[in-house]
Write a protein that holds these residues in place. Structure first.
Motif, mmCIF file in Angstrom:
data_model
loop_
_atom_site.group_PDB
_atom_site.id
_atom_site.type_symbol
_atom_site.label_atom_id
_atom_site.label_comp_id
_atom_site.label_asym_id
_atom_site.label_seq_id
_atom_site.Cartn_x
_atom_site.Cartn_y
_atom_site.Cartn_z
ATOM 1 N N ARG A 163 0.782 -1.332 -0.009
ATOM 2 C CA ARG A 163 -0.053 -0.092 -0.051
ATOM 3 C C ARG A 163 0.862 1.204 -0.093
ATOM 4 N NH1 ARG A 163 -4.159 0.693 -2.247
ATOM 5 N NH2 ARG A 163 -4.706 2.434 -1.091
ATOM 6 N N ASP A 166 4.189 3.684 -4.761
ATOM 7 C CA ASP A 166 3.404 5.050 -5.110
ATOM 8 C C ASP A 166 2.320 4.905 -6.139
ATOM 9 O OD1 ASP A 166 4.988 4.192 -7.174
ATOM 10 O OD2 ASP A 166 6.463 5.934 -7.074
ATOM 11 N N LYS A 168 -0.133 2.627 -5.757
ATOM 12 C CA LYS A 168 -1.123 2.278 -4.983
ATOM 13 C C LYS A 168 -2.001 1.118 -5.430
ATOM 14 C CE LYS A 168 -1.330 5.396 -1.418
ATOM 15 N NZ LYS A 168 -0.020 5.409 -1.222
ATOM 16 N N SER A 170 -4.241 -2.220 -5.535
ATOM 17 C CA SER A 170 -5.051 -2.806 -4.569
ATOM 18 C C SER A 170 -4.522 -3.869 -4.063
ATOM 19 C CB SER A 170 -6.525 -3.408 -5.135
ATOM 20 O OG SER A 170 -7.044 -2.192 -5.864
ATOM 21 N N GLY A 190 -8.256 0.390 0.297
ATOM 22 C CA GLY A 190 -7.445 -0.382 -0.640
ATOM 23 C C GLY A 190 -7.210 -1.558 -0.562
#
Ligand code: B12
Length: 219
Positions: A163, A166, A168, A170, A190
């Motif tokens: 997480r 950069d 991001k 899931s 997320g």
């Protein structure tokens, strides 16, 4: 456990690879792969786990059964969906120390069937190697599995590291230990906690997150 699972478990334990594959292929004529994985193969392997735990079968019997289960999952796996520039990407792996991987293979198969590009990295992958591949390949999602409850802290460590990337991705968590965990709900943006394959399929196809009564605390 239903009769088909029991029949298949017995074929696995008897080392009857040919008949096991035949039974699975017959089942797939009027069922989905998801149904095969969730309702037939998983209960069969859980039952084998119980027999092993009770010393009714030996570790060698369990290894043989697992190898045949692994084989039928591999044979029935099917790639579908066009390669397009917008094709979504998922990395599938087990964290360091985790040796169970049949569930992970099923997850990889389900993503492929739904047109995702999949990098199946197998079980027991060190975090550094996973991060390095993730940074190079930039997957939309990373799916992780844990069978043993004492693996959950490692799962948490991997989740936090993914997480923090950069781009991001899931993070999708599943497996026997995750399905059994019953911890207080908390903020885990997320991070998707999936109890069974139906929920994963629903998320892949509709984006709808599972509505489980519990969540894993990352606080
Ligand atoms: C085969 C097996 C092994 C094999 C694994 C080989 C392999 N190729 O995977 C080997 C021999 C290596 C093994 C080792 C061990 N095992 Co083992 N193993 C099993 C067994 C019999 C079957 C596992 C399996 O394939 N299940 C079928 C799959 C399909 O089920 P699943 O993983 O839960 O996956 C389903 C869902 O959870 C979901 N899912 C899974 N992952 C993910 C991920 C995502 C993202 C999503 C969305 C969904 C999802 O999808 C699947 C579809 O339904 C289980 C019994 C059981 N109940 O699972 C014991 C079991 C898990 N093992 C157990 C134990 C104790 C061990 C060992 C500690 C034994 C030892 N003393 O060495 C070691 C630990 C190894 C390690 N470091 O990880 C215990 C755990 C008990 C506990 N208290 O937690 C079990 C339950 C057996 C038992 N009844 O005692 N094992």
């Amino acid at each position: 456990m239903n009769n088909q699972s029991k029949e298949l478990a017995e074929l696995f334990l008897a080392g009857n690879e040919k008949q096991a594959l035949h039974t699975v292929q017959a089942y797939l004529q009027n069922h989905t792969k998801n149904e095969l994985y969730q309702h037939i193969l998983t209960p069969a392997m859980y039952w084998i786990g119980e027999l092993w735990e009770k010393n009714i079968i030996t570790v060698a019997d369990e290894h043989l059964a697992t190898a045949i289960c692994d084989y039928v999952v591999s044979v029935t796996e099917m790639r579908k969906g066009e390669q397009t520039p917008e094709q979504k990407k998922v990395m599938v792996l087990g964290p360091e120390g985790e040796d169970h991987y049949i569930g992970l293979k099923m997850v990889a198969s389900l993503f492929k069937e739904n047109g995702w590009e999949v990098r199946y990295l197998g079980p027991n992958l060190p975090l550094g190697a996973a991060i390095e591949t993730a940074n190079r390949w930039k997957p939309d999602a990373i799916a992780l599995s844990a069978a043993l409850v004492y693996r959950l802290p490692v799962l948490k460590k991997y989740t936090e590291a993914f997480r923090a990337l950069d781009f991001k991705p899931s993070v999708i968590l599943g497996g026997r230990a995750v399905a059994m965990a019953n911890w207080p709900a908390s903020e885990s943006e997320g991070v998707l906690i999936v109890k069974e394959l139906d929920q994963l399929k629903n998320w892949i196809q509709t984006g709808k997150e599972p509505d489980n009564e519990f969540d894993i605390s990352f606080g």
